[in-house]
Design a protein around this motif. Structure first.
Motif: not given
Length: 62
Positions: A8-9, A25-29, A34-40
């Motif tokens: 979940v971002w 940010v998104a949590v993974q195991p 991390v990604r740019d919110s303007k360019n998902p």
């Protein structure tokens, strides 16, 4: 890190709804994504758990 499950971002609570320069940010195991919110759909960075913890520790001491 696997692209199969991005989790979940979440965007910072300090980010406004008007756009601007934000990251999500998104949590993974295996760690954090991390990604740019303007360019998902754009590029993403992946960080192992220990590297992310070190980053946060440094950021908290600023």
């Amino acid at each position: 890190m696997s692209e199969a499950s991005t989790g979940v971002w979440r965007k910072s609570s300090y980010s406004g709804d008007t756009g601007g320069e934000c990251v999500e940010v998104a949590v993974q195991p295996q760690g954090m994504r991390v990604r740019d919110s303007k360019n998902p759909a754009g590029p993403r960075l992946g960080f192992p758990v220990d590297a992310w913890a070190e980053f946060l520790g440094g950021a908290l001491h600023r």
